[in-house]
Design a protein around this motif. Structure first.
Motif, PDB file in Angstrom:
ATOM      1  N   CYS A  64       0.912  -1.074  -0.316  1.00  0.00           N
ATOM      2  CA  CYS A  64      -0.080   0.081   0.168  1.00  0.00           C
ATOM      3  C   CYS A  64       0.887   1.405  -0.013  1.00  0.00           C
ATOM      4  O   CYS A  64       0.613   2.404  -0.220  1.00  0.00           O
ATOM      5  N   LYS A  65       1.779   1.544   0.661  1.00  0.00           N
ATOM      6  CA  LYS A  65       3.191   2.326   0.864  1.00  0.00           C
ATOM      7  C   LYS A  65       3.543   2.917  -0.846  1.00  0.00           C
ATOM      8  O   LYS A  65       3.663   4.275  -1.021  1.00  0.00           O
ATOM      9  N   ALA A  66       3.997   1.858  -1.247  1.00  0.00           N
ATOM     10  CA  ALA A  66       4.296   1.604  -2.943  1.00  0.00           C
ATOM     11  C   ALA A  66       3.518   2.148  -4.009  1.00  0.00           C
ATOM     12  O   ALA A  66       3.506   3.621  -4.273  1.00  0.00           O
ATOM     13  N   ILE A  67       2.379   1.952  -3.288  1.00  0.00           N
ATOM     14  CA  ILE A  67       0.693   2.250  -4.371  1.00  0.00           C
ATOM     15  C   ILE A  67       0.482   3.661  -3.716  1.00  0.00           C
ATOM     16  O   ILE A  67       0.411   5.235  -4.756  1.00  0.00           O
ATOM     17  N   ARG A  68       0.828   4.522  -2.697  1.00  0.00           N
ATOM     18  CA  ARG A  68       0.305   5.762  -2.363  1.00  0.00           C
ATOM     19  C   ARG A  68       1.574   6.376  -2.590  1.00  0.00           C
ATOM     20  O   ARG A  68       1.691   7.657  -3.018  1.00  0.00           O
ATOM     21  N   SER A  69       3.422   6.124  -3.059  1.00  0.00           N
ATOM     22  CA  SER A  69       4.448   7.176  -3.932  1.00  0.00           C
ATOM     23  C   SER A  69       4.054   7.092  -5.325  1.00  0.00           C
ATOM     24  O   SER A  69       4.761   7.899  -5.655  1.00  0.00           O
ATOM     25  N   ASP A  70       3.138   6.311  -5.703  1.00  0.00           N
ATOM     26  CA  ASP A  70       3.055   6.295  -7.142  1.00  0.00           C
ATOM     27  C   ASP A  70       2.316   7.611  -7.725  1.00  0.00           C
ATOM     28  O   ASP A  70       1.184   7.527  -7.123  1.00  0.00           O
ATOM     29  N   ILE A  71       2.752   8.520  -8.615  1.00  0.00           N
ATOM     30  CA  ILE A  71       2.471   9.992  -8.429  1.00  0.00           C
ATOM     31  C   ILE A  71       0.803  10.060  -9.230  1.00  0.00           C
ATOM     32  O   ILE A  71      -0.364  10.766  -9.037  1.00  0.00           O
ATOM     33  N   SER A  72       0.537   9.255 -10.373  1.00  0.00           N
ATOM     34  CA  SER A  72      -0.016   9.491 -11.833  1.00  0.00           C
ATOM     35  C   SER A  72      -1.535   8.459 -10.903  1.00  0.00           C
ATOM     36  O   SER A  72      -2.821   8.572 -11.063  1.00  0.00           O
TER      37      SER A  72
END
Length: 373
Positions: A64-72
């Motif tokens: 989830c943290k990795a997903i939230r770090s994706d700007i798009s």
């Protein structure tokens, strides 16, 4: 409603259970670990993600943290699915960026409700973002327009302090510089026009175009060049922002107001100049009449003084000629002669004083003529 859903769980059975509960109307994409989930996540946009917490390798929180770090696609709704029901685990899920947390076992209605709520919430967020962006754009445009309109109002206010063509042209060109515009302007009073610009010099062709534009008294747009014209003022802009329709429209309105303001000030100046000229003409005519009257008075006064002088001299001659027959003593004769000489001196002083007054009046009319000119 059909959704695009990414299912992330290391157990294939849980994938089948979720698909069965949610129904066949949705599009499902399956990932069995964190790395696979992130790979699929970057391939497309999903309406929702069902994310298991406990998985080998990357756990659900890390995914989830990795997903939230994706700007798009960082705003994609994430629903954690876990058998852990303690508050610490739920708080950890929210810290990681999750939108909801459902514990096993759960039924189909609850799962469908949670998914529908997340998608609806996400849609509302997207709408709000669009509205906020639009509001920011409108606000920015309004602020910019107010700033530009402020330049126009400031010019109109300052124009009342401009008493020469040079002063007024400087005020007009200052507005253009603040708008990053290259400008030339032609201004006139009493039929005489002068050219000014905020860069270099105006060539003869530009001067002729300004004259022709002024005679048309209209706005003329030729690609990046625009002429704003009135009877007393013609403004040429060489770099209008034709690639920005909104800005182009604002500049057209502002510059038209500036030219109208300049035209009004020049009309006012011309009216004042004509009034002063008419007043000066009247004063000059009055001065000429008064000067002529003074010359006539001076001539009359000179003749009068001459007559008085001749009369006194005749009187003295007659008295001296008759003194012998008066039988006066020498002392009486001397007193009489001194009296006559004193009267003669007094008359000369009066004549000198009148000449000083005449010179004073002549000096006054000379100064009056210079003042009128």
């Amino acid at each position: 409603m059909s959704y695009s859903i990414l299912l992330v769980d290391d157990d294939e059975v849980n994938h089948d259970i979720a698909k069965t509960m949610l129904g066949e109307s949705h599009n499902y994409f399956s990932a069995h670990n964190g790395e696979e989930a992130l790979a699929l996540f970057h391939e497309r946009k999903y309406d929702a993600i069902l994310l298991d917490v406990v998985m080998p390798g990357m756990n659900g929180y890390e995914v989830c943290k990795a997903i939230r770090s994706d700007i798009s696609n960082s705003d994609t709704p994430v629903l954690f699915v876990s058998s852990k029901d303690c508050i610490e685990d739920k708080l950890e899920g929210f810290k990681a960026g999750g939108d909801d947390y459902i514990t096993k076992p759960f039924d189909a209605d609850e799962l469908s409700f949670r998914i529908d709520r997340l998608v609806k919430f996400s849609s509302e967020i997207d709408t709000l973002k669009v509205n906020c962006e639009a509001a920011e754009e409108v606000t920015l445009t309004a602020i910019t327009s107010c700033s530009e309109l402020g330049l126009c109002l400031e010019f109109i206010e300052n124009s009342y302090q401009c008493n020469t063509l040079a002063d007024l042209s400087s005020a007009i060109l200052a507005v253009c510089r603040n708008l990053d515009l290259n400008a030339s302007v032609q201004l006139g009073l009493l039929g005489e026009f002068r050219d000014f610009c905020n860069f270099g010099v105006i060539n003869p062709l530009e001067s002729e175009l300004l004259k022709k534009g002024r005679e048309s008294k209209t706005v003329i747009n030729i690609e990046k060049r625009s002429f704003f014209n009135s009877a007393y003022c013609s403004l040429l802009i060489k770099n209008m922002p034709i690639d920005d329709d909104e800005k182009y429209g604002r500049f057209n309105d502002i510059l038209a107001l500036v030219v109208r303001g300049a035209d009004a000030r020049l009309k006012s100046l011309e009216t004042n100049i004509q009034a002063i000229q008419a007043k000066n003409k009247g004063l000059r005519e009055l001065s000429q009449v008064a000067s002529k009257d003074l010359e006539d008075i001076e001539l009359i006064f000179k003749n009068y003084n001459q007559s008085c002088q001749e009369l006194v001299e005749t009187l003295i001659f007659d008295v001296e000629d008759s003194i012998v027959s008066f039988g006066m003593s020498e002392a009486q004769e001397q007193t009489l002669r001194e009296t006559l000489d004193g009267a003669k001196e007094d008359l000369q002083k009066i004549q000198e004083h009148s000449e000083d007054m005449s010179a004073t009046f002549n000096d006054f009319f000379i100064k009056l003529d210079k003042l009128i000119d």
